[in-house]
Design an enzyme around this catalytic site. Structure first.
Site, short mmCIF file in Angstrom:
data_model
loop_
_atom_site.label_atom_id
_atom_site.label_comp_id
_atom_site.label_asym_id
_atom_site.label_seq_id
_atom_site.Cartn_x
_atom_site.Cartn_y
_atom_site.Cartn_z
N ASP A 109 -13.49 -13.63 9.41
CA ASP A 109 -13.34 -14.78 10.30
C ASP A 109 -14.42 -14.80 11.38
O ASP A 109 -14.28 -15.45 12.40
CB ASP A 109 -11.95 -14.81 10.95
N LYS A 160 -7.34 -4.22 21.72
CA LYS A 160 -6.66 -5.21 22.57
C LYS A 160 -6.08 -4.62 23.86
O LYS A 160 -4.86 -4.65 24.08
CB LYS A 160 -5.59 -5.95 21.77
N ASP A 220 -15.96 -15.74 16.51
CA ASP A 220 -14.89 -15.71 15.53
C ASP A 220 -14.25 -17.09 15.53
O ASP A 220 -14.13 -17.71 16.59
CB ASP A 220 -13.87 -14.61 15.83
N1 GDD Z 1 -7.58 -8.30 2.83
C1 GDD Z 1 -7.01 -8.18 4.01
N2 GDD Z 1 -5.78 -7.58 4.09
N3 GDD Z 1 -7.65 -8.66 5.12
C2 GDD Z 1 -7.03 -8.52 6.31
C3 GDD Z 1 -5.76 -7.93 6.45
C4 GDD Z 1 -5.11 -7.43 5.26
O1 GDD Z 1 -3.99 -6.91 5.29
N4 GDD Z 1 -5.42 -7.96 7.77
C5 GDD Z 1 -6.45 -8.57 8.42
N5 GDD Z 1 -7.40 -8.91 7.53
C6 GDD Z 1 -8.68 -9.60 7.82
C7 GDD Z 1 -8.51 -10.88 8.61
O2 GDD Z 1 -8.36 -12.01 7.77
C8 GDD Z 1 -9.83 -10.95 9.37
O3 GDD Z 1 -10.84 -11.51 8.57
C9 GDD Z 1 -10.13 -9.48 9.63
O4 GDD Z 1 -9.40 -8.73 8.66
C10 GDD Z 1 -9.70 -9.02 11.04
O5 GDD Z 1 -8.33 -9.32 11.21
P1 GDD Z 1 -7.81 -10.27 12.39
O6 GDD Z 1 -6.35 -10.43 12.20
O7 GDD Z 1 -8.65 -11.49 12.49
O8 GDD Z 1 -8.03 -9.30 13.63
P2 GDD Z 1 -8.37 -9.67 15.14
O9 GDD Z 1 -9.28 -10.85 15.21
O10 GDD Z 1 -7.12 -9.71 15.90
O11 GDD Z 1 -9.21 -8.37 15.60
C11 GDD Z 1 -10.23 -7.85 14.78
O12 GDD Z 1 -11.45 -8.56 14.95
C12 GDD Z 1 -12.04 -8.50 16.27
C13 GDD Z 1 -13.35 -9.26 16.21
O13 GDD Z 1 -13.11 -10.59 15.87
C14 GDD Z 1 -10.41 -6.37 15.15
O14 GDD Z 1 -11.28 -5.79 14.22
C15 GDD Z 1 -10.96 -6.24 16.58
O15 GDD Z 1 -11.22 -4.88 16.88
C16 GDD Z 1 -12.27 -7.04 16.69
O16 GDD Z 1 -12.77 -6.98 18.04
MG MG Z 2 -9.90 -12.32 13.97
#
Ligand code: GDD
Ligand code: MG
Length: 360
Positions: A109, A160, A220
């Site tokens: 994303d 977070k 993002d």
């Molecule tokens: N295949 C798969 N399976 N993908 C997953 C899963 C899963 O179970 N869980 C999450 N993802 C994918 C999401 O679709 C996204 O593309 C990515 O992994 C990160 O998950 P998010 O749910 O978007 O996390 P976030 O935005 O709260 O936090 C993450 O991204 C931040 C940067 O945008 C973390 O990595 C943070 O540390 C980081 O700063």
């Molecule tokens: Mg995200």
């Protein structure tokens, strides 16, 4: 660099992007009239990375039917679907059969024009087990905050944190270079996260984990505002009109505007950038469209005003309506003539709004 494979994590539906994700899963939302993922692939190809694995929680048919094996996009694409969500690290473990050397992981994303070539070079130069791209943000509390020492070695990883507890504003940008053996710490078919399990574990066990800080463009697409901002960033300075469009000579188009194919623009319409208009849209006479993103197959009747808003696919905007100030309309919304919708209002997929309604 071509031997480096990339695994892209594509998880949940993207609830904060609603109502836009009612028409398209998050990786497929149109950015400059192309699915978001296509822009992610482009940056990878620019760095010679063509072997891409999509690690998916479920397989939205439209991803596979659009991208197929990737050959039309100059890449080699493999899909692996989890039986149940395995978390970020669990999803990568689940594709580990396909990996045998230094590889990349990307959050699906995020769009960035990060210099991946130089990130991989730093990773190899330092002999790192994991290298995490960092980007500065104003409020790190919605992200993973990464603290480093003077040599760029990661000291701590706090997912977070409260704003006041964050040791810096440099966050995990969601691009990692990894050595395959870090996955030995992850149980197969078991939920596991990089962010609060594998990265902290690597630090505890003294493995070399490095940061790659960068001020490359990074966003993002978590919210409609950020989605709009990405479109605006990627628009080129001038307008682009597909030759299949039918634009009346009296229409005035200024600034960075992109039209998809087969659009019709009638007399005295004004379109001002930054604006993106999807395929087959019809904009009838005397309408004004300014700083808007309009998805395909939308019909805008005469004398309407759409400003600083996002309009989903297949909408019908009635004559004289006014949609301004951060409004987001999901797909197939019908806005009656003379309506006034403003102030960040979100309208769900398929809703019909009676003529002359005012929603603020
Ligand atoms: N295949 C798969 N399976 N993908 C997953 C899963 C899963 O179970 N869980 C999450 N993802 C994918 C999401 O679709 C996204 O593309 C990515 O992994 C990160 O998950 P998010 O749910 O978007 O996390 P976030 O935005 O709260 O936090 C993450 O991204 C931040 C940067 O945008 C973390 O990595 C943070 O540390 C980081 O700063
Ligand atoms: Mg995200």
């Amino acid at each position: 660099m071509s031997e480096v494979k990339a695994v892209i994590l594509v998880g949940g539906e993207g609830t904060r992007l609603r109502p836009l994700t009612s028409s398209a899963p998050k990786p497929m939302v149109p950015v400059l009239n192309r699915p978001f993922l296509e822009h992610v692939f482009k940056n990878l190809s620019n760095h010679g990375i063509r072997d891409i694995v999509l690690a998916l929680c479920y397989l939205p048919d439209n991803i596979q039917s659009y991208f197929g094996n990737g050959s039309d996009f100059g890449i080699n694409l493999t899909y692996v679907v989890e039986d149940f969500p395995l978390g970020t690290a669990g999803a990568v473990k689940n594709v580990s059969d396909l990996i045998d050397s230094t590889f990349l992981v990307l959050n699906g994303d995020v769009y960035t024009n990060l210099d991946i070539t130089s990130m991989v070079a730093l990773h190899k130069d330092r002999g790192a087990k994991a290298t995490i791209a960092l980007t500065p943000v104003e409020d790190p509390s919605a992200y993973g905050v990464v603290d480093t020492d003077i040599d760029g070695r990661v000291k701590s990883f706090i997912e977070k944190p409260k704003r006041e507890d964050a040791p810096s504003n440099m966050i995990n940008a969601g691009t990692y270079v990894l050595e395959p053996d870090v996955l030995k710490h992850v149980e197969p078919h078991t939920f596991c996260m990089f962010e609060n399990y594998l990265f902290p574990l690597l630090l505890d066990t003294g493995e070399p984990v490095y940061a790659y800080p960068s001020d490359a463009y990074w966003i993002d697409i978590g919210t409609p505002e950020k989605y709009a901002s990405l479109n605006q960033h990627l628009l080129s300075g001038d307008y682009e009109i597909d030759s299949s469009c039918n634009i009346h000579h009296s229409a005035k188009i200024t600034g960075a505007v992109q039209f998809g194919s087969n659009c019709t623009v009638e007399s005295n319409v004004m379109v001002e950038g930054p604006t993106v208009i999807g395929d087959r849209c019809v904009i009838k006479r005397n309408s004004v469209i300014k700083e808007a993103i309009i998805w395909p197959d939308t019909i805008i009747e005469e004398g309407t005003r759409i400003e600083n808003s996002i309009v989903g696919d297949g909408c019908h905007i009635g004559a004289g309506a006014c949609v301004i100030d951060g409004v987001v309309l999901g797909g197939k919304v019908v806005v009656g003539s003379g309506c006034k919708i403003s102030c960040n209002v979100r309208v769900d997929y398929g809703e019909c709004i009676d003529p002359d309604t005012v929603i603020e």
